[in-house]
Design a protein around this motif. Structure first.
Motif, short mmCIF file in Angstrom:
data_model
loop_
_atom_site.label_atom_id
_atom_site.label_comp_id
_atom_site.label_asym_id
_atom_site.label_seq_id
_atom_site.Cartn_x
_atom_site.Cartn_y
_atom_site.Cartn_z
N HIS A 101 7.02 -3.83 -17.01
CA HIS A 101 7.62 -4.97 -16.32
C HIS A 101 8.24 -5.90 -17.33
O HIS A 101 7.59 -6.33 -18.28
N VAL A 102 9.51 -6.19 -17.14
CA VAL A 102 10.22 -7.13 -18.01
C VAL A 102 10.02 -8.53 -17.44
O VAL A 102 10.33 -8.78 -16.26
N GLY A 103 9.53 -9.45 -18.24
CA GLY A 103 9.12 -10.77 -17.74
C GLY A 103 10.27 -11.69 -17.39
O GLY A 103 10.41 -12.77 -17.96
N VAL A 104 11.09 -11.27 -16.47
CA VAL A 104 12.23 -12.06 -15.99
C VAL A 104 12.21 -12.00 -14.47
O VAL A 104 11.84 -10.97 -13.89
N TYR A 105 12.63 -13.09 -13.82
CA TYR A 105 12.67 -13.12 -12.36
C TYR A 105 13.96 -13.76 -11.89
O TYR A 105 14.47 -14.69 -12.53
N ALA A 106 14.47 -13.27 -10.77
CA ALA A 106 15.56 -13.95 -10.07
C ALA A 106 15.03 -14.35 -8.70
O ALA A 106 14.46 -13.51 -7.99
N TYR A 107 15.18 -15.61 -8.35
CA TYR A 107 14.64 -16.13 -7.09
C TYR A 107 15.77 -16.66 -6.22
O TYR A 107 16.72 -17.28 -6.72
N ALA A 153 14.93 -9.24 0.08
CA ALA A 153 14.04 -9.62 -1.02
C ALA A 153 14.17 -11.11 -1.33
O ALA A 153 15.27 -11.66 -1.37
N ALA A 154 13.02 -11.74 -1.56
CA ALA A 154 13.00 -13.15 -1.95
C ALA A 154 13.09 -13.31 -3.46
O ALA A 154 13.56 -14.33 -3.97
N VAL A 155 12.65 -12.27 -4.16
CA VAL A 155 12.53 -12.30 -5.62
C VAL A 155 12.91 -10.92 -6.14
O VAL A 155 12.67 -9.91 -5.48
N ALA A 156 13.49 -10.88 -7.33
CA ALA A 156 13.74 -9.60 -8.00
C ALA A 156 13.29 -9.71 -9.44
O ALA A 156 13.29 -10.81 -10.03
N THR A 157 12.88 -8.58 -10.01
CA THR A 157 12.42 -8.56 -11.40
C THR A 157 12.75 -7.20 -12.00
O THR A 157 12.73 -6.19 -11.29
N PRO A 158 13.09 -7.14 -13.30
CA PRO A 158 13.47 -5.86 -13.89
C PRO A 158 12.24 -5.04 -14.30
O PRO A 158 11.20 -5.58 -14.68
N VAL A 159 12.40 -3.71 -14.22
CA VAL A 159 11.40 -2.79 -14.75
C VAL A 159 12.12 -1.76 -15.61
O VAL A 159 13.24 -1.35 -15.32
#
Length: 266
Positions: free
Chosen positions: A192-198, A127-133
């Motif tokens: 979708h929680v508006g947070v991202y890890a890149y 994965a290039a990106v992750a985001t919480p749900v």
């Protein structure tokens, strides 16, 4: 190698101009701006080596510096928070393992959402990106549906495959569900929680990718990754009794203040 949190914040929001400086009253009657509450949420996370506010507006920069925030000034041409984080990363330089984008409209984000997000991306090399749900209970799902019926965007929902790779994100409520659910019932809809890890290379490449049709229609920056074939990991997080809502519209202020009071958050 460090994990850096960047909070992108702009003043000129089309739906809510000046939103980062909107004042929210907590359970004790204390008032703090939205950007300060978001910064405090980031500072409570175990795992960040640095937290920055990235903005193009001097009013936001001055407010952040008053409460002790570290500020990176970015250009007015950033189309969204991810582009702003990419520009901020270019100022930070190398030695970064991961960048977490905590968007400045989610002051109720619990620390474990972000800690689980960091662990999730570390465990998913594809994965290039992750985001919480977050799985919606009936109360949250009914609120999302009510907002849409009233013509408001009350949040974003996500659908993903069996490996938790995102299939789509939408400001509509997806997947379709008929009828209403009891307030405390589990539902098949994920907020979708508006947070991202890149990963840094994915974030740095993002501004050079053309904004696709779906991103432009939905106004959701994460769709650019999907439209260009990059895997986005959805990391399921648990509420643990905490309420969660983003500040998208002026009408959300009393809703969030009520949640702060209910959860006894100052």
């Amino acid at each position: 190698m460090s994990v850096v949190c960047i909070i992108p914040a702009r003043y000129a929001s089309s739906r809510y101009p000046g939103k980062p400086l909107a004042v929210l009253r907590g359970a004790t009657g204390e008032t703090q701006s939205l950007i300060e509450r978001s910064w405090r949420a980031a500072m409570a996370v175990d795992g960040f080596d640095a937290v920055y506010v990235a903005t193009d507006d001097e009013r936001i920069a001055e407010a952040a510096e008053r409460f002790g925030g570290r500020v990176l000034m970015t250009s007015e041409t950033c189309a969204n928070g991810t582009e702003r984080c990419a520009e901020a990363l270019s100022q930070i330089g190398g030695g970064v393992e991961m960048v977490v984008n905590l968007q400045g409209d989610a002051p109720l984000t619990p620390a474990w959402f972000l800690e689980d997000l960091i662990a999730g991306l570390r465990a998913a090399p594809d994965a290039a990106v992750a985001t919480p749900v977050l799985r919606c209970d009936g109360e949250t799902l009914n609120a999302l549906k009510a907002d849409r019926l009233a013509g408001r965007v009350g949040g974003t929902t996500a659908v993903f495959d069996t490996a938790h790779h995102a299939l789509y994100f939408s400001k509509e409520v997806i997947p379709f569900t008929a009828g209403a659910y009891p307030a405390d019932a589990e539902t098949p809809v994920f907020h979708h929680v508006g947070v991202y890890a890149y990963r840094p290379e994915a974030l740095s490449a993002y501004p050079g990718l053309a904004a696709g049709r779906l991103e432009q229609m939905e106004g959701l920056e994460q769709l650019r990754f999907l439209e260009h074939g990059h895997a986005v990991l959805c990391v399921e997080v648990a509420a643990r009794g905490r309420q969660f809502w983003e500040l998208n519209n002026p009408e959300d202020v009393p809703r969030i203040e009520a949640m702060l009071a209910q959860m006894n958050m100052p």
